[in-house]
Design a protein around this motif. Sequence first.
Motif, PDB file in Angstrom:
ATOM      1  N   LEU A   1      -4.097   8.743  -2.032  1.00 18.30           N
ATOM      2  CA  LEU A   1      -3.523   7.456  -1.654  1.00 18.30           C
ATOM      3  C   LEU A   1      -2.486   7.436  -0.533  1.00 18.30           C
ATOM      4  N   ILE A   2      -1.798   8.302  -0.377  1.00 19.85           N
ATOM      5  CA  ILE A   2      -0.667   8.578   0.759  1.00 19.85           C
ATOM      6  C   ILE A   2      -1.576   8.616   2.030  1.00 19.85           C
ATOM      7  N   ALA A   3      -2.635   9.453   2.053  1.00 20.51           N
ATOM      8  CA  ALA A   3      -3.300   9.703   3.272  1.00 20.51           C
ATOM      9  C   ALA A   3      -4.047   8.362   3.877  1.00 20.51           C
TER      10      ALA A   3
ATOM     11  N   HIS B   1      -3.582   3.580   7.543  1.00 27.00           N
ATOM     12  CA  HIS B   1      -3.330   2.219   7.686  1.00 27.00           C
ATOM     13  C   HIS B   1      -2.284   1.999   8.938  1.00 27.00           C
ATOM     14  N   GLU B   2      -1.309   2.878   8.743  1.00 30.52           N
ATOM     15  CA  GLU B   2      -0.304   2.731   9.602  1.00 30.52           C
ATOM     16  C   GLU B   2      -1.067   3.353  11.115  1.00 30.52           C
TER      17      GLU B   2
ATOM     18  N   CYS C   1       0.733  -1.308   0.066  1.00 32.51           N
ATOM     19  CA  CYS C   1      -0.034   0.075  -0.061  1.00 32.51           C
ATOM     20  C   CYS C   1       0.898   1.197   0.062  1.00 32.51           C
ATOM     21  N   THR C   2       1.899   1.220   0.815  1.00 31.36           N
ATOM     22  CA  THR C   2       2.677   2.296   0.930  1.00 31.36           C
ATOM     23  C   THR C   2       3.660   2.575  -0.218  1.00 31.36           C
ATOM     24  N   ARG C   3       3.886   1.581  -0.950  1.00 33.67           N
ATOM     25  CA  ARG C   3       4.825   1.646  -2.112  1.00 33.67           C
ATOM     26  C   ARG C   3       4.131   2.373  -3.354  1.00 33.67           C
ATOM     27  N   THR C   4       2.709   1.694  -3.570  1.00 36.39           N
ATOM     28  CA  THR C   4       1.901   2.182  -4.538  1.00 36.39           C
ATOM     29  C   THR C   4       1.509   3.325  -4.337  1.00 36.39           C
ATOM     30  N   ALA C   5       0.963   3.933  -3.243  1.00 36.57           N
ATOM     31  CA  ALA C   5       0.675   5.232  -2.734  1.00 36.57           C
ATOM     32  C   ALA C   5       1.722   6.067  -3.152  1.00 36.57           C
ATOM     33  N   ARG C   6       3.008   6.066  -2.803  1.00 35.27           N
ATOM     34  CA  ARG C   6       3.944   6.763  -3.190  1.00 35.27           C
ATOM     35  C   ARG C   6       4.225   7.064  -4.548  1.00 35.27           C
ATOM     36  N   ASP C   7       3.777   5.764  -5.466  1.00 32.35           N
ATOM     37  CA  ASP C   7       4.210   5.755  -6.858  1.00 32.35           C
ATOM     38  C   ASP C   7       2.938   6.567  -7.658  1.00 32.35           C
ATOM     39  N   GLY C   8       1.934   6.899  -6.813  1.00 28.09           N
ATOM     40  CA  GLY C   8       0.729   7.134  -7.535  1.00 28.09           C
ATOM     41  C   GLY C   8       0.173   6.270  -8.463  1.00 28.09           C
TER      42      GLY C   8
END
Length: 217
Positions: free
Chosen positions: A176-178, A183-184, A119-126
């Motif tokens: 996505l980032i939010a 989740h964290e 989730c974190t990776r794909t969010a950062r990648d947009g």
Amino acid sequence: MDGKDASPRGSTAQRIEAELLEDIAAGQIEAGARLDETKLAARFGVSRTPVREALSRLAAQGVLESGDRRGMRVAQYTREELAQMFEAMHEIEALCARLAAQRLTLLARSEIEAAQAECTRTARDGDLPGYLRANEAFHLSLYRATENPYIFDIASDFRRRTGPFRAKKFAATGDLIASAQSHEELLAKIFSADSNIAAEGMREHMTASFMRVLAAN
């Protein structure tokens, strides 16, 4: 599934059903979208028979509904129906968080953390499609952590039905980032092993999610 699925056709229909469910849950196929048997047969490289069987299975689950003469379409809901579904989903997800906090194993925690990392990776990648699938995997891993297959099935059913509506709340990379950050915060509460804190954390998470869904639909 039942014993009749042991046939090659049953296996093919199951594969098509699973892939379509994933697409619908991740919002890749929108609410109200018509599913064309001929196009799906071409997509999966099969005849229309297993496609028709897969669509019938999805209709039986309430994921699809009969349209006009043009065939099946992804189920649509009014705002009132959507609100009622989220009200139920709100409590089921909170129960999942409560039980996950109580029963968390090292294996379950590893699965949850792997899903969150994606989730974190794909969010950062947009990467919206990637995030939607990672987000589904994240919640499914929490359901599995309950170690209760009945709760898993009920919670999963609500996610399938609401997938196209939930997907619309992500309009930009910042969304996505939010979501990944929320989740964290949720995981910190679940990993605390305090079931009450975990359940309340999930309620907060679901309330915020529902408000964004209503604003987007």
